[in-house]
Design an enzyme around this catalytic site. Structure first.
Site, PDB file in Angstrom:
ATOM      1  N   CYS A 180      -5.119  23.399  18.731  1.00 50.83           N
ATOM      2  CA  CYS A 180      -4.642  23.822  20.051  1.00 50.83           C
ATOM      3  C   CYS A 180      -4.093  22.622  20.813  1.00 50.83           C
ATOM      4  O   CYS A 180      -4.598  22.263  21.880  1.00 50.83           O
ATOM      5  CB  CYS A 180      -5.784  24.467  20.820  1.00 50.83           C
ATOM      6  SG  CYS A 180      -6.580  25.765  19.889  1.00 50.83           S
ATOM      7  N   GLY A 210       0.838  -1.196   0.000  1.00 50.77           N
ATOM      8  CA  GLY A 210       0.000   0.000   0.000  1.00 50.77           C
ATOM      9  C   GLY A 210       0.872   1.244   0.000  1.00 50.77           C
ATOM     10  O   GLY A 210       1.037   1.925  -1.006  1.00 50.77           O
TER      11      GLY A 210
HETATM   12  C1  LIG Z   1      -1.950  -2.583   5.829  1.00 53.92           C
HETATM   13  C2  LIG Z   1      -1.827  -3.871   5.156  1.00 53.92           C
HETATM   14  C3  LIG Z   1      -1.152  -3.986   3.937  1.00 53.92           C
HETATM   15  C4  LIG Z   1      -0.402  -2.841   3.321  1.00 53.92           C
HETATM   16  O1  LIG Z   1       0.671  -2.474   4.104  1.00 53.92           O
HETATM   17  P1  LIG Z   1       1.690  -1.318   3.608  1.00 53.92           P
HETATM   18  O2  LIG Z   1       2.620  -1.137   4.736  1.00 53.92           O
HETATM   19  O3  LIG Z   1       0.858  -0.119   3.334  1.00 53.92           O
HETATM   20  O4  LIG Z   1       2.350  -1.833   2.380  1.00 53.92           O
HETATM   21  C5  LIG Z   1      -1.135  -5.216   3.307  1.00 53.92           C
HETATM   22  N1  LIG Z   1      -1.766  -6.282   3.859  1.00 53.92           N
HETATM   23  C6  LIG Z   1      -2.417  -6.215   5.034  1.00 53.92           C
HETATM   24  C7  LIG Z   1      -3.067  -7.416   5.573  1.00 53.92           C
HETATM   25  C8  LIG Z   1      -2.472  -5.009   5.720  1.00 53.92           C
HETATM   26  O5  LIG Z   1      -3.091  -4.963   6.901  1.00 53.92           O
END
Ligand SMILES: *Cc1c(COP(=O)(O)O)cnc(C)c1O
Length: 362
Positions: free
Chosen positions: A314, A251
């Site tokens: 704040c 991601g």
């Molecule tokens: C959050 C997550 C991802 C992606 O992780 P990144 O660090 O954004 O690459 C992939 N698989 C699962 C199961 C996740 O919870």
């Protein structure tokens, strides 16, 4: 001047800051490079990093599918990309979410516990599942550990064994393989060591479909240091055996670079000797520096005395970057980098009731 800075200046001139500016052309090129570096490996995008529809539509040109982690994400991604292959993971899925996933025909459900599997089997519906394994592999010093020890994510080998016994007694729910997302912030050589461990485990169970998760490292202190996809891709090609399906679901490392959070300086002042610049907006728009405890990287147009950049909230937690060597005056444009993932969508937007930012795409 780069295209995002041009857009940032236009927005400033039009009085439309703060804003998120996304470089869709840059995202397109980056995703194409990631795709090309992983021959023979399925690439899914983890929507929770940034589910912006414009980004999803660009990424859909390059990825094999999308990983979602809630019923809300599932419906959102289905709405934006009606024909995308979807994998649904995440702890704490409700019965409604399991049914929703089956109604939407998700490609894979990632089972997080024996009880979840019992509830899935109790629906009487057909499903294709991966068992999420939390293996005791040594992860070392990582940004976030989702596995490798006692965490609420997935199952230890005893939990997996329990699932295998449940699966044996029925045939509506089909076991396809193993899912493992053990840590976030690993470089390519470490990711390959983890992959080797996960593959060994899956092979021991006679399983041939392995989702190796996401978590590829990004370095907020060094925006130019991108994860080494070439090394990772070559390594995976070397590890993969004929007949095996390998999948990854990054991601952050996919979308983080394409976004900027752009704002302007409202005030500059010296307090007890320390220089502060207060900008419009703040961590209610981009919570990333507060959650990760880092200084959000930014474009430095002109060097100057170190200044701490804070938002309008704040609370002392509303700090975006500390002691940045940048010359800033009231009215100046400030562009924070690496704001394309876990930024707007993880922020507490309505705290203090300031207006939401604009969104602009280049
Ligand atoms: C959050 C997550 C991802 C992606 O992780 P990144 O660090 O954004 O690459 C992939 N698989 C699962 C199961 C996740 O919870």
């Amino acid at each position: 001047m780069d295209a995002l800075t041009v857009r940032a200046r236009e927005l400033a001139a039009a009085g439309r800051l703060p804003a998120y500016v996304y470089g869709l052309a840059a995202l397109d090129a980056h995703a194409a490079a990631v795709r090309a570096a992983l021959p023979g490996v399925e690439l899914y995008y983890a929507a929770k990093a940034n589910p912006d529809p414009e980004l999803l539509r660009v990424l859909a040109r390059h990825v094999d599918g999308v990983e979602v982690a809630s019923g809300g994400e599932l419906e959102h991604v289905r709405g934006v990309l009606p024909s995308a292959r979807i994998a649904f993971g995440g702890p704490g899925k409700t019965d409604d979410e399991l049914r929703l996933a089956l109604d939407h025909g998700v490609e894979r459900l990632h089972v997080e516990s024996p009880n979840e599997l019992r509830r899935l089997i109790a629906t009487g519906r057909e499903a294709d599942v991966l068992l999420r394994a939390n293996l005791a592999l040594s992860l070392g010093d990582v940004a976030l550990a989702m596995g490798g020890g006692a965490t609420p994510f997935g199952m230890d080998p005893a939990g997996v064994e329990e699932c295998l016994a449940l699966l044996d007694r029925q045939d509506a729910v089909r076991l396809r393989g193993v899912h493992a997302h053990l840590a976030s912030g690993l470089d390519a050589p470490r990711m390959l060591e983890v992959a080797d461990g996960v593959l060994g485990y899956a092979r021991g169970l006679g399983l041939t479909e392995i989702n190796l998760g996401g978590g590829m490292a990004v370095d907020y202190a060094d925006p130019g240091a991108v994860f080494d996809w070439e090394t990772y891709g070559k390594g995976l090609a070397g590890l993969r055996r004929p007949g095996e399906t390998l999948r990854v679901e990054p991601g952050r490392s996919v979308s983080v670079y394409c976004g900027r959070y752009v704002t302007r300086v409202l005030d500059v002042k010296r307090v007890h000797g320390e220089l502060f610049a207060i900008v419009a907006g703040g961590t209610h728009h981009i919570r990333t520096p507060a959650t990760k405890g880092h200084d959000q990287p930014m474009v430095i147009a002109e060097e100057g005395e170190p200044v701490t950049i804070v938002g309008q909230l704040c609370t002392p937690k509303d700090t975006l970057a500390r002691r940045v060597p940048a010359a800033l005056a009231t009215g100046d444009l400030v562009q924070f980098l690496m704001a394309g993932a876990y930024a707007w969508n993880i922020s507490h937007h309505d705290f203090l009731m300031h207006p939401h930012p604009e969104f602009s795409y280049v």
